[in-house]
Design an enzyme around this catalytic site. Sequence first.
Site, short mmCIF file in Angstrom:
data_model
loop_
_atom_site.label_atom_id
_atom_site.label_comp_id
_atom_site.label_asym_id
_atom_site.label_seq_id
_atom_site.Cartn_x
_atom_site.Cartn_y
_atom_site.Cartn_z
N ASP A 313 0.85 -1.18 0.00
CA ASP A 313 0.00 0.00 0.00
C ASP A 313 0.90 1.24 0.00
OD1 ASP A 313 -2.33 1.57 0.23
OD2 ASP A 313 -2.09 1.65 2.40
N LYS A 314 0.32 2.39 -0.26
CA LYS A 314 1.10 3.62 -0.28
C LYS A 314 0.92 4.43 1.01
CE LYS A 314 -0.35 7.35 -2.29
NZ LYS A 314 -0.23 8.36 -1.18
N PHE A 668 -12.16 21.88 -5.91
CA PHE A 668 -11.31 20.94 -6.62
C PHE A 668 -12.04 19.61 -6.78
CE2 PHE A 668 -8.38 17.41 -6.66
CZ PHE A 668 -7.42 17.79 -7.58
N SER A 670 -11.45 15.52 -8.88
CA SER A 670 -10.51 14.70 -9.64
C SER A 670 -10.66 14.89 -11.14
CB SER A 670 -10.70 13.22 -9.29
OG SER A 670 -12.04 12.82 -9.54
N LYS A 691 -5.43 27.34 -8.93
CA LYS A 691 -4.28 26.44 -8.74
C LYS A 691 -4.69 25.04 -9.18
CE LYS A 691 -5.28 25.09 -3.95
NZ LYS A 691 -4.81 25.07 -2.57
N ASP A 976 -5.07 5.91 -4.27
CA ASP A 976 -4.86 7.33 -4.56
C ASP A 976 -4.84 7.58 -6.06
OD1 ASP A 976 -4.55 9.91 -3.67
OD2 ASP A 976 -3.02 9.35 -2.21
N VAL A 1029 2.04 1.41 -15.04
CA VAL A 1029 1.07 2.16 -14.24
C VAL A 1029 -0.32 1.91 -14.81
CG1 VAL A 1029 0.35 4.43 -13.40
CG2 VAL A 1029 2.79 3.94 -13.71
N GLY A 1032 -7.65 1.97 -11.65
CA GLY A 1032 -8.68 1.00 -11.28
C GLY A 1032 -9.69 0.74 -12.37
N ASP A 1089 -1.52 -1.03 5.97
CA ASP A 1089 -1.84 -0.59 7.32
C ASP A 1089 -3.31 -0.27 7.52
OD1 ASP A 1089 -1.85 1.73 5.75
OD2 ASP A 1089 -1.40 2.97 7.48
#
Length: 1490
Positions: A313-314, A668, A670, A691, A976, A1029, A1032, A1089
């Site tokens: 996991d990240k 914001f 995605s 931004k 993510d 890369v 999903g 985790d």
Amino acid sequence: MSISMGREGYDDWRRHRQDKAENNRTALVARLNLNYDGRDDALSDTPVVYEEVAWKDIRVGDIIKLGSNDWVPADIILLHSENNGMAYIETMALDGETNLKTREPLPRLQEICGDDKKLATLNAFVKTEDPNLDLYNFEAAINIEARDYPLSSSHIVYRGSILRNTSSALGLAVFTGEESKIRMNAIQNPRSKSPRLQKKVNNIVICMVIFVLALSVFCTVACKVYYNTSGYRMWYLTGLEVGVVPNLMGFIIMFNTLIPLSLYVSMEIIKVVQMVLLQKDIDMYDAVSDTPCEARTASINEELGQVSYIFSDKTGTLTDNVMIFRKLSIAGVAWLHDIDIQMEAIEAEEAAAAAAAASAAATAAELESSHAGKKKSLLFKRADRRRAGAGAVVEISGDRNDFRDTSDNGKSAHKHSERVSEVVFSPAAPAAQKRSRSALRKSEGRGTVVVSQGSSAGPSGTAGPSSQTRTSISYTPRPSTDSILRQVAALPRKSTSGVSRKSSTYMKRPSGVSAKTSIDYHRKSSGLPRKSMASLGRVTSVNTWKSTANPTKVQDIKSTLELIEYLILHPNSIYARKARFFLLSIALCHSCLPESDQHESADGEVEIESLDYSAASPDELALVAAARDMGYLLIDRQHNKMTIRTYPNGFDEGPVDEVYEILEIIEFSSARKRMSIVVRFPDGRICVFCKGADNVILERLRQSSLALEKAQEIQQQSSLRKAAEAEVVIARNSLSSLNRTSITGTGRLSFSRPSFGIDRKDALASLDNHLNRSHQDHDIEQIAESSRRSMSLARQRKYGESTVPTATGSSNRRGRVSFDGARRSRDLIRKSSFHAGDADNSGVYGESGDDGDDSIDNIGKIQAPIDDHLVLNDNYVMEKTLEHIEEFSTEGLRTLLYSYRWMPKEEYDNWKKLYQDARTSLVNRQEKVEKVGEAIEHDFELCGATAIEDKLQDGVPEAIDKLRRANIKLWMLTGDKRETAINIGYSCRLIKDYSTVVILRSDEGDVAGKMAAAMIELDNNRVAHCVVVVDGITLSHIEHDMTLMSLFIDLGVKADSVICCRASPSQKASMVKAVRKKVKSSITLAIGDGANDIAMIQSADVGIGITGKEGLQAARSSDYSIAQFRYLLKLLLVHGRWNYVRTCKYILGTFYKEFLFYLTQAIFQGNTMFTGTSLYENWSLSMFNTLFTSLPVLCIGIFEKDLEPATLIAVPELYAKGQQNQAFGLLIFLGWMVIAASQSVMVSFLTYYLYGFHAIVDNTLYPLGVISFTSIIILICTKLQLLEMHYITVINVGTMVLSIGGWMCWNMFLSYIYSKKPSKIYFVAHALFEEFGTDLSFWTTILVIFGVGLTFEVVVRLARSKVLQNETDVFQELEKNADVRNRLEEEAFEELHYSLSTKRSQLDAEARVSGLSSGNIRLPPRQSGSSIIAHPQNFYDDYSDEDVSRPLPRSGTRQKLKKMVKFGRKTSGEYEREIQEILKRRQQELDMEY
């Protein structure tokens, strides 16, 4: 079996207890109040009450009330939120994302459920989709008052989420228990994990069963044949023949112990002890969280040493859930924000100074007590009187290298005394303090004249008159960066020890003390010694930030402290105005909420006691904190107004508070990849700040065509550089593959057949070459530096830029870089100025050094000035900014571009009407809001760029590098976003700068074609390093097509790494299963985790849980749990390999001893006509495994350490032993059995011919069996305890004594027992003491048999070491060399910090006991931080030949050994010429490009 069942049952019971605790957690569920009478005056009663209900008892349709920071117990539809109809949800346990997500109820539900009376009468019908795995989509509808309203994913909150930044919320449970999303993604029935090695053992046991049956049949047939041919002549056997079946069963019973059933029982004991030793390892103990390594199973200990794939996991596993603002680019100039690192260094030095001060105070106290009764000297008396009358004296110097305490009689001096301005504060004279502070503030930025009064000591140390005044007049041209650092640290700020993900608490400034002196106030009040400015300068220049993606890269850009200094010195320059506006945009464009405690001081100033921030994203917290550090504080936000506090004239001048009105915020998402905010400035102007991602912002700039053109140029330059780097790596790999023998994989050690006598100097140099090359790749760095130099020279020719590129050998210290031709350009740079009207230009922008020398280090401090003409050049600014973004990205930083445009009021009014209509729409509201919002996001001006570091856990990049060297491939599976995952890939070195990144996207067309093309490139070795890369959505399409799935897994197995982003928990598990199915011989490991990692952990062969910030769900479901990812190194490379080797040697040793012992029974049958007579006494035979040979195999299975931990950590390539099953296999097993059979033959026939045929004293059967039994026990103990074990301790000696001595005592015991009741077969009574025990030939026979068997074993081992010597043998020999051993310990010191420190203490204690000097004991010094020792060669260069007592080989032998020991060194002339040719060709291409 009972032991195994009991242990497994205990593990299951412990998991059940944890599940029970989870299910019995309570939540508040709404219930109708049956006692409510409906009257308005019934204030004490409400129509709805909330009662606590266990999670397991929550049912569909229950209305649940949540408080802030509460876990969501079921999938709920949001009904009401106290936070203005908006709820913030943390879904880290679901998808691993750290950003808070917003959820909102339907406006009608928000209105109804906000009132208890309306809630009690609510009548609604909800229709939802069936339970499924999809976390990102939800479809439902609700019927209220005969009207249908659609529900989407913005209205639902899943179980496992946490309510954040929202006081309370109501939700309707729609999915509970096993139907909730998180449980649907979990594995309902986890598979039972069993080690692969045990399957091999089971197969061997089956083979042994067949062998026993075959041997029994052979003996039965031989008995029948023998009796028919010769037995009829033996009259005494007449009538005693036995049938075939009884005879066969008798032989089966005799040989059944060849099937070692005790193997399974003893293995359980071994694995439990291995588990205990693993949990007691201090190097895997995390002191911060007080968390040791914990093993929840012992069944798969050996598989820790055979892992080939790691699925990680990240968030919370690789990263630390902390975002830190690290770099920014303003108008083409990059700045490094390393204030946090500098402050941590200051705190570390202060702690060390405090410890030193405490030690000095203790010493002084001892001296004072030893001189008790003596009169104080006149000097001490006068000093005491001065301290009592004047108090503590704090002196602040305007010189950046002078910051000293004058409390020691005012005798401090400095070589730059003419530049010193003194400010003396005395608690006895507050008026003087106030006047001094006032004078300091008013004179800031100009010449500073400060007059300080107080009692002073005379030149000789005597006290002067009380009325004596000391006046110091000096000129301070500018504030130093070190004083600015102290001023910034004195602002209300969060602690540098860590960053909270949800909020950041700040420390208040002491009242009555200016920002400039508050740190010294804290230090003085706490008794800490003051740091000099010179020492602070060293901290500032040395303890700078290093990129985790490329730690060898010199960070030769200026600090933001110097940016603040520039803004103070040159407030009216064009660059200063652009920089201030950019910092203001950072402070305004966000959604953070400040929470501050303020009070009004005695002089009427508003002081901030504490300041907290809360935000939906940790990135925004980092941005707001950075703006604060640079003087732009968000101190208040009320609905649509923000108050920004600035320090336009420096931190010592009074702050200015400005109120900005927030007109609209376009959030914001995605899909948008940007955020915009419309702000009205105090002067009435309206500005739009935006931004977002660089590609999104570039398309919306006013000069978008120029931006896209420059972006393409930068991309081409980057592609050329990466292609050159890849060529070098491919050439290097192709050359190393020619010398590679037993270990395979990129970067592997290469061995020819080494010898036992390895020359110390040659081995050390070769090892050091390999270790240094594993940390630094000078060829790649040379290409990157060449590319940067070419780009810089091209800009000089194109724009007239005055900067000078750095040389390849730049220093590691910030601000001290070497320049090509720096001496020739020194005068030109020194004469340059930032602004035409500046009277002073010294310091970091044109400073020649403190002492004025012309050394190259001081020349490195000279930086070219900021040219306002270049700042106004749009082409230059755009090119530099995009170049900075490219550089930031390759360093693993998350980049954002800021832009703005001024908006006329008429345009805003027209747009606002459209925006309000879109926000109130009931259909497709989100799409309409985004479409209308995009109408004003155009024609922006470029403002600047920021880079945020997603802070990794300590040691993660180094751990990944070593795991890669161990031939372990790592897959990162995260929920993510793609961009974030790629940035982390660069940061943790999963992706190299020269990597070929294959991005698979279903919306870009032919995914199969892209995978096939990548496969062809990999098969043809045309790719240096490949990373795949996939997101999903694409992965879901691949999973539905088995052809695509097979192709994808093939590609992933061949690639170096794979990154799966936006992956659901079920997709993570499916990836693990697919790889296990594809590569059946490999062991997979999953580490995570969060609750979203449980399915992945349970699907892998080995599951590791991180006891991290996402909770303990993953740790509870794992096989092993650790606190940090870096502990994986010792868990796998050390304990994993040890357990694998131990288990293998235990299995081989068990079969060896059984075969050796019981084969003598089969051989003896030839002397008994195969009648089944036993050579050994019955009780002794039954106790062979239990009493006499159990300890040797247990000892080797528990305590064996074939190599030292430092060796295994420093040389991860040795991990291949477990991956390639080099310790256990069919050939190895057969080899052990051949040795056992040979020794069994030797024991049998030597017993017969040396004693049996010539015995005089006692020629019965019993002494013959005792000789054979004794010889076999001694051989087993010697082989397993002395020859096979490399790590020999007193435990091995004790094992041999207990086993052999126990057998002798057993014989004495049998003599006593059989003296009471004699045996009819064996003459045991008194035989040992009166018969064969007194016969010298008996003991001589045992000694000869042992000598012959041992000689045979040693000869076989020597032959194997000459013909089939492996890497373990090589490093076992190398470890005997003190220099090599110390070098290996130095290399592994960071991972073995605690154990090596303990070893140091033990050796020091032993040295003191033996009278040796501690200086003769060499261990790596303890290093602060996680960096590798800078100059490892200095560690062992001081060794001499006299330090090693072992004689060195002759010179001829040295040359042979030098050829035999190879570590893959780059010594090929063809390879060097090829590399130089590549570099030359790429340099020519870059020059032609410009």
